[in-house]
Write a protein that holds these residues in place. Structure first.
Motif, mmCIF file in Angstrom:
data_model
loop_
_atom_site.group_PDB
_atom_site.id
_atom_site.type_symbol
_atom_site.label_atom_id
_atom_site.label_comp_id
_atom_site.label_asym_id
_atom_site.label_seq_id
_atom_site.Cartn_x
_atom_site.Cartn_y
_atom_site.Cartn_z
ATOM 1 N N LEU A 36 0.810 -1.216 0.000
ATOM 2 C CA LEU A 36 0.000 0.000 0.000
ATOM 3 C C LEU A 36 0.846 1.270 0.000
ATOM 4 N N TYR A 37 2.117 1.157 0.301
ATOM 5 C CA TYR A 37 2.993 2.322 0.414
ATOM 6 C C TYR A 37 3.678 2.682 -0.898
ATOM 7 N N VAL A 38 3.396 1.973 -1.977
ATOM 8 C CA VAL A 38 3.932 2.341 -3.288
ATOM 9 C C VAL A 38 2.786 2.798 -4.184
ATOM 10 N N GLN A 39 3.092 3.600 -5.168
ATOM 11 C CA GLN A 39 2.090 4.119 -6.092
ATOM 12 C C GLN A 39 2.243 3.428 -7.448
ATOM 13 N N PRO A 40 1.357 2.479 -7.776
ATOM 14 C CA PRO A 40 1.442 1.845 -9.088
ATOM 15 C C PRO A 40 0.981 2.787 -10.192
ATOM 16 N N SER A 41 1.402 2.490 -11.407
ATOM 17 C CA SER A 41 0.975 3.238 -12.582
ATOM 18 C C SER A 41 0.198 2.316 -13.499
ATOM 19 N N VAL A 42 -0.845 2.838 -14.114
ATOM 20 C CA VAL A 42 -1.628 2.103 -15.112
ATOM 21 C C VAL A 42 -1.342 2.764 -16.450
ATOM 22 N N LEU A 43 -0.681 2.028 -17.329
ATOM 23 C CA LEU A 43 -0.224 2.551 -18.613
ATOM 24 C C LEU A 43 -0.966 1.893 -19.764
ATOM 25 N N GLU A 52 2.406 -1.211 -13.503
ATOM 26 C CA GLU A 52 3.778 -1.304 -13.018
ATOM 27 C C GLU A 52 3.861 -0.578 -11.685
ATOM 28 N N SER A 53 4.891 -0.943 -10.902
ATOM 29 C CA SER A 53 5.023 -0.365 -9.575
ATOM 30 C C SER A 53 6.460 -0.486 -9.099
ATOM 31 N N PRO A 54 6.897 0.430 -8.230
ATOM 32 C CA PRO A 54 8.200 0.230 -7.604
ATOM 33 C C PRO A 54 8.194 -1.078 -6.806
ATOM 34 N N ASN A 59 12.187 -8.396 -3.818
ATOM 35 C CA ASN A 59 12.174 -9.794 -4.265
ATOM 36 C C ASN A 59 12.474 -9.925 -5.747
ATOM 37 N N VAL A 60 12.033 -8.974 -6.542
ATOM 38 C CA VAL A 60 12.220 -9.026 -7.984
ATOM 39 C C VAL A 60 13.383 -8.132 -8.404
ATOM 40 N N ASP A 61 13.425 -6.935 -7.863
ATOM 41 C CA ASP A 61 14.485 -5.978 -8.185
ATOM 42 C C ASP A 61 15.126 -5.510 -6.875
ATOM 43 N N ALA A 62 16.346 -5.953 -6.635
ATOM 44 C CA ALA A 62 17.030 -5.648 -5.383
ATOM 45 C C ALA A 62 17.230 -4.154 -5.168
ATOM 46 N N SER A 63 17.260 -3.376 -6.241
ATOM 47 C CA SER A 63 17.447 -1.935 -6.113
ATOM 48 C C SER A 63 16.131 -1.190 -5.912
ATOM 49 N N GLY A 64 15.000 -1.915 -5.944
ATOM 50 C CA GLY A 64 13.698 -1.280 -5.737
ATOM 51 C C GLY A 64 13.163 -0.566 -6.953
ATOM 52 N N GLY A 65 13.656 -0.916 -8.136
ATOM 53 C CA GLY A 65 13.208 -0.280 -9.367
ATOM 54 C C GLY A 65 11.771 -0.614 -9.721
ATOM 55 N N VAL A 66 11.264 0.002 -10.760
ATOM 56 C CA VAL A 66 9.898 -0.210 -11.227
ATOM 57 C C VAL A 66 9.819 -1.550 -11.967
ATOM 58 N N ILE A 67 8.817 -2.354 -11.613
ATOM 59 C CA ILE A 67 8.634 -3.669 -12.224
ATOM 60 C C ILE A 67 7.209 -3.807 -12.768
ATOM 61 N N ASP A 68 7.026 -4.730 -13.697
ATOM 62 C CA ASP A 68 5.692 -5.062 -14.197
ATOM 63 C C ASP A 68 4.943 -5.856 -13.138
ATOM 64 N N VAL A 69 3.676 -5.516 -12.936
ATOM 65 C CA VAL A 69 2.821 -6.211 -11.978
ATOM 66 C C VAL A 69 1.770 -7.038 -12.708
ATOM 67 N N ALA A 70 1.083 -6.423 -13.668
ATOM 68 C CA ALA A 70 -0.006 -7.108 -14.356
ATOM 69 C C ALA A 70 -0.208 -6.510 -15.738
#
Length: 117
Positions: A36-43, A52-54, A59-70
């Motif tokens: 809940l503490y990240v702001q996803p984007s709908v593109l 996508e979301s930080p 677990n997926v990106d150790a640096s906390g970068g933006v990843i695909d969610v759905a």
């Protein structure tokens, strides 16, 4: 199973993607159960929307970068929900639905952490 298409289209009313359904998805994501503490984007995506979301779990990106969610697509009146297999770098079909509202439930609850990893 049809693979998702990868081009983007401008947002507007009518076919997918469109502003009305994008806003419905954004409202549903605001009520999600995970991260809940990240702001996803709908593109916009071909025939639909990409979420996508930080990556706060690291677990997926150790640096906390933006990843695909759905990936959400609507083709011939059927909604398709895909999850990202980050190990393979490929979209996997999670399910098909008759209504967008029904598709949003597994994405926002995500009890098995298939989307919000």
């Amino acid at each position: 199973m049809a693979a998702p298409r990868q081009n983007t289209a401008p947002l507007g009313w009518g076919a997918h993607p469109n502003d009305l359904d994008r806003k419905r998805i954004e409202r549903a994501l605001a009520a999600r159960k995970r991260y809940l503490y990240v702001q996803p984007s709908v593109l916009p995506a071909a025939d639909g929307y990409r979420v996508e979301s930080p990556c706060c779990s690291r677990n997926v990106d150790a640096s906390g970068g933006v990843i695909d969610v759905a990936l959400i697509e609507c083709r011939q009146g059927t909604w398709f929900l895909y999850r990202k297999d980050h190990r393979r770098g490929a979209w996997e079909l999670h399910g098909s639905y008759g209504r967008l509202r029904d598709l949003l439930d597994p994405l926002t609850v995500d009890a098995d952490r298939l989307f919000w990893q």
